[in-house]
Design a protein around this motif. Structure first.
Motif, PDB file in Angstrom:
ATOM      1  N   THR A 133       0.824  -0.976   0.147  1.00  0.00           N
ATOM      2  CA  THR A 133       0.174   0.093  -0.007  1.00  0.00           C
ATOM      3  C   THR A 133       0.826   1.319   0.030  1.00  0.00           C
ATOM      4  O   THR A 133       1.859   1.124   0.528  1.00  0.00           O
ATOM      5  CB  THR A 133      -0.838  -0.008   1.127  1.00  0.00           C
ATOM      6  OG1 THR A 133      -1.975   1.197   0.986  1.00  0.00           O
ATOM      7  CG2 THR A 133      -0.135   0.192   2.325  1.00  0.00           C
ATOM      8  N   HIS A 230      -7.357  -1.457  -6.646  1.00  0.00           N
ATOM      9  CA  HIS A 230      -6.153  -2.610  -6.401  1.00  0.00           C
ATOM     10  C   HIS A 230      -5.680  -2.620  -7.775  1.00  0.00           C
ATOM     11  O   HIS A 230      -6.419  -2.920  -8.835  1.00  0.00           O
ATOM     12  CB  HIS A 230      -6.748  -3.863  -6.095  1.00  0.00           C
ATOM     13  CG  HIS A 230      -7.585  -3.817  -4.693  1.00  0.00           C
ATOM     14  ND1 HIS A 230      -8.157  -5.101  -4.232  1.00  0.00           N
ATOM     15  CD2 HIS A 230      -7.798  -2.998  -3.749  1.00  0.00           C
ATOM     16  CE1 HIS A 230      -8.501  -4.541  -3.028  1.00  0.00           C
ATOM     17  NE2 HIS A 230      -8.326  -3.446  -2.734  1.00  0.00           N
ATOM     18  N   ILE A 260      -3.916  -0.215  -3.322  1.00  0.00           N
ATOM     19  CA  ILE A 260      -3.365  -1.713  -2.964  1.00  0.00           C
ATOM     20  C   ILE A 260      -2.806  -2.166  -4.343  1.00  0.00           C
ATOM     21  O   ILE A 260      -3.122  -1.878  -5.337  1.00  0.00           O
ATOM     22  CB  ILE A 260      -4.400  -2.737  -2.707  1.00  0.00           C
ATOM     23  CG1 ILE A 260      -4.816  -2.402  -1.310  1.00  0.00           C
ATOM     24  CG2 ILE A 260      -3.930  -3.998  -3.037  1.00  0.00           C
ATOM     25  CD1 ILE A 260      -4.056  -3.000  -0.213  1.00  0.00           C
ATOM     26  N   ALA A 287      -2.476  -5.208   3.803  1.00  0.00           N
ATOM     27  CA  ALA A 287      -1.371  -4.470   3.454  1.00  0.00           C
ATOM     28  C   ALA A 287      -0.081  -5.091   4.691  1.00  0.00           C
ATOM     29  O   ALA A 287      -0.196  -4.950   5.584  1.00  0.00           O
ATOM     30  CB  ALA A 287      -1.368  -3.240   3.760  1.00  0.00           C
TER      31      ALA A 287
END
Length: 347
Positions: A133, A230, A260, A287
């Motif tokens: 992250t 993500h 992410i 994370a």
């Protein structure tokens, strides 16, 4: 005498015919029984990417806590083309270790979806694992639900010295519009956030101390459940420059902020999109590292940290992922009479 022989011959022939007919009927019945064996009706499929050793009893990888929660009494089911066995419990929850990276994970997912041992026509798919992250958006042991999935690798890149000064070094490749980004079902995402909002996350002293190396407010806070884009890349991109590029891509594609970095979700989404659709897909990540070093740390040093310089919190993050995800899995299964038809309205 000849008439007697003729009669005996006819009787014997009839006997052989009847015997053959009975054998064929028996064989056909066996084949029918084999061909009509009922597949497992999958309600929720949990896909992890790797396991460190065994599925239980040793250092945990991404699948172990799922296995111990749902599949400890389940027998392995071999699936041709999948990286590992599939496990299913009596409540319709199935799971497997799909493999790391786009190719391994997506090929395993396709093999399982197309295998006749499973009926996945109504299944929800929870793709889970550890991730990185940016310190401006998250911290160690955070758990994030994906709202958008973006393929980091699909496009053109060049060395910064060969482009405009301080300009992005990426542009999308034409022709990949339908597979370079996926917006997941916002209604399902809201349900996941609603159900898991009150999960108490686990933390560790090593992670708390490590966070203080970073000046960003988000990096220093306690872990929480959140959501965002993500970013899927086989390239393990690292450093503030490439982190900024990932955020640039998210903005370029009209997605939520990049929160992410992982290696599988967009590829699995493509498989689901081609077969079942992504309306019932969820991406859940925890994370375990920052995507860049702190201000006094070189990127290469952060990629290969010395002993004692790692973030810590790995097991705690795995515990958080399964705790958050299990709330949603259990809710779907317990209310299957509603969820099997479609994602219901939020209360």
């Amino acid at each position: 005498m000849q008439n007697l022989l003729l009669k005996l011959t006819l009787v014997f022939a009839a006997f052989l015919f009847a015997l053959g007919f009975s054998a064929n009927v028996f064989s056909t019945e066996k084949n029918i029984a084999k061909d009509t064996s009922k597949p497992i009706n999958v309600k929720v499929f949990i896909g992890a990417m790797f396991e460190i050793g065994n599925n239980s009893g040793d250092k945990a990888g991404e699948f172990q806590f799922w296995f111990e929660r749902y599949f400890a009494n389940s027998k392995p089911i071999t699936v041709k083309g999948a990286a590992n066995s599939v496990y299913c419990n009596q409540n319709g929850v199935c799971g497997s270790v799909l493999g790391m990276g786009k190719v391994a994970s997506s090929s395993s997912m396709q093999a399982i979806i197309l295998n006749k041992q499973f009926d996945v026509s109504k299944a929800y798919f929870l793709i889970s694992g550890v991730a990185g992250t940016p310190p401006s958006k998250g911290t160690i042991a955070d758990v994030s639900w994906g709202s958008w999935l973006i393929d980091y690798d699909l496009g053109h890149r060049w060395h910064p010295s060969e482009g405009e000064p301080d300009a992005p070094t990426f542009t999308p490749r034409k022709g990949y519009e339908s597979i370079r980004r996926y917006q997941l079902n916002a209604h399902l995402l809201n349900w996941a956030l609603h159900i898991s909002d009150d999960v108490k996350l686990t933390d560790s002293e090593s992670a708390r101390q490590y966070r203080q190396r970073y000046p960003q407010t988000a990096a220093r806070r306690k872990p929480k459940v959140g959501y965002g884009t993500h970013m899927t890349g086989d390239t393990f991109f690292h450093g503030p420059g490439l982190s900024s590029e990932a955020q640039y891509m998210a903005e370029l594609y009209g997605a939520d902020d990049y929160v992410i970095t992982e290696m599988e979700a967009a590829a699995i989404a493509q498989v689901l999109d081609r077969t079942l659709g992504i309306n019932r897909m969820m991406s859940l990540r925890g994370a375990v590292n920052f995507d860049q070093g702190h201000p006094n740390e070189r990127t290469l040093d952060h990629l290969d940290p010395a002993p004692g310089e790692t973030a810590g919190g790995f097991e705690e993050t795995l515990i958080n992922i399964s705790a958050v995800g299990a709330k949603v899995v259990d809710h779907i299964v317990e209310n299957w009479h509603v969820w099997q038809h479609d994602v219901p309205p939020l209360p």
